[in-house]
Write a protein that holds these residues in place. Sequence first.
Motif, PDB file in Angstrom:
ATOM      1  N   ASP A 184      19.313   7.058 -11.987  1.00  0.00           N
ATOM      2  CA  ASP A 184      18.259   7.433 -10.912  1.00  0.00           C
ATOM      3  C   ASP A 184      18.024   6.051  -9.982  1.00  0.00           C
ATOM      4  O   ASP A 184      17.748   5.586  -9.197  1.00  0.00           O
ATOM      5  N   CYS A 187      19.814   7.648  -7.492  1.00  0.00           N
ATOM      6  CA  CYS A 187      19.147   8.303  -6.420  1.00  0.00           C
ATOM      7  C   CYS A 187      17.800   7.093  -5.431  1.00  0.00           C
ATOM      8  O   CYS A 187      17.759   7.287  -3.949  1.00  0.00           O
ATOM      9  N   VAL A 188      17.603   6.204  -6.073  1.00  0.00           N
ATOM     10  CA  VAL A 188      17.322   5.347  -5.334  1.00  0.00           C
ATOM     11  C   VAL A 188      17.485   4.293  -4.092  1.00  0.00           C
ATOM     12  O   VAL A 188      17.014   4.130  -3.364  1.00  0.00           O
ATOM     13  N   VAL A 230      10.833   6.827  -4.183  1.00  0.00           N
ATOM     14  CA  VAL A 230      11.396   5.688  -4.938  1.00  0.00           C
ATOM     15  C   VAL A 230      10.104   5.129  -6.083  1.00  0.00           C
ATOM     16  O   VAL A 230      10.476   4.337  -6.862  1.00  0.00           O
ATOM     17  N   SER A 233      10.761   6.762  -9.428  1.00  0.00           N
ATOM     18  CA  SER A 233      12.348   6.456  -9.660  1.00  0.00           C
ATOM     19  C   SER A 233      12.311   4.866 -10.202  1.00  0.00           C
ATOM     20  O   SER A 233      13.021   4.792 -11.602  1.00  0.00           O
ATOM     21  N   VAL A 234      11.774   4.154  -9.740  1.00  0.00           N
ATOM     22  CA  VAL A 234      11.602   2.292 -10.106  1.00  0.00           C
ATOM     23  C   VAL A 234      10.887   2.119 -11.663  1.00  0.00           C
ATOM     24  O   VAL A 234      11.125   1.486 -12.635  1.00  0.00           O
ATOM     25  N   SER A 265       6.074   7.303 -13.021  1.00  0.00           N
ATOM     26  CA  SER A 265       6.785   8.165 -12.847  1.00  0.00           C
ATOM     27  C   SER A 265       6.343   9.857 -12.790  1.00  0.00           C
ATOM     28  O   SER A 265       6.276   9.582 -11.881  1.00  0.00           O
TER      29      SER A 265
END
Length: 324
Positions: A184, A187-188, A230, A233-234, A265
Amino acid sequence: MDPSGIFTIFMLSVSILQLAAQVSFSVLVESSTISMSSRASISTSLPRRRSRTITLSDLRQGVIIVSIIVSYTFEAFYFNKVDFYTVAVQKCTRPIRAFLNAIIKISFLICSYERTSGVLAMVYSDCITRWLGHFVKSSPYVFNVPVIMNILLASGFWPDLSSLFNQLAIITSFATILLASVIDIVCVAAFIRYLSTTETDLAEASPCPVISNCLNNTTTRFRIIAAYGVFSSVFFMGAMGLSASFLAAILEGVSLAMLVCYNFSHAGLFGMRVHSFYMKSWEREDKERRLREVLGNDYCVQRAMVRSADTFHVRTLDKRQDSA
């Protein structure tokens, strides 16, 4: 009624609405695609193969929200002190809850990777993107190990090994949380790096206005995907942190907060899907409009010629088949 129980029922209702929205959107996309395909077949007099609109990524998102709904149901039983949800029943449902948590993680990582692979390929090298894809695709085998440990622990067949199974379940759960967090974070970082670029970088690379417009549309689409990525994923990262906290001190309030993060999410993934669909529709309409502006009457003539040629081609084939 306990405030936590009221909040759990509220979030359960929100999750059901999310599932209803996703199903309604899938029906809308399917019906609109069927309508477009039928109009194209009539206009060209040729059968057209309809593209698949409900993808595996859509099904995975459905699996995520259904797993969240079932998890909220267990939480509602606990906080509202339902009579049949005793301590013994809670121990029996522990493997089920672990399985649902693993399903959410697996589905989210695979769905997020498939939706954002284009952005990752533009930011990272082919080697990093390829290895990240291998990690994501192998996640089902890794994330189901804690589920197996919980099943062995709840079965009670080997009471002497119960403490060992419990420790292995905790260790493997921490390992899966760490793996999911690393993927994750990668990816972010890719999303933030892509969003930090200027929107006109790709467009300025070509002097042709048509190519520049296409590049601008592609850049805008990827920027929207990155923004939703974003956001999603956060909250997934927050869910992983709460999941680790739940393992350290088993508190139902922490588990409830983790499910709320899962809700956000899923909302990010679903928003990405909806926006991407309408973005493609807008781009298609914009291309049609630009062709009409550039070609004018020639555009209509060319379309009529193509339709006539297609009709002639079909009729010729029919005559050949009849003569044969």
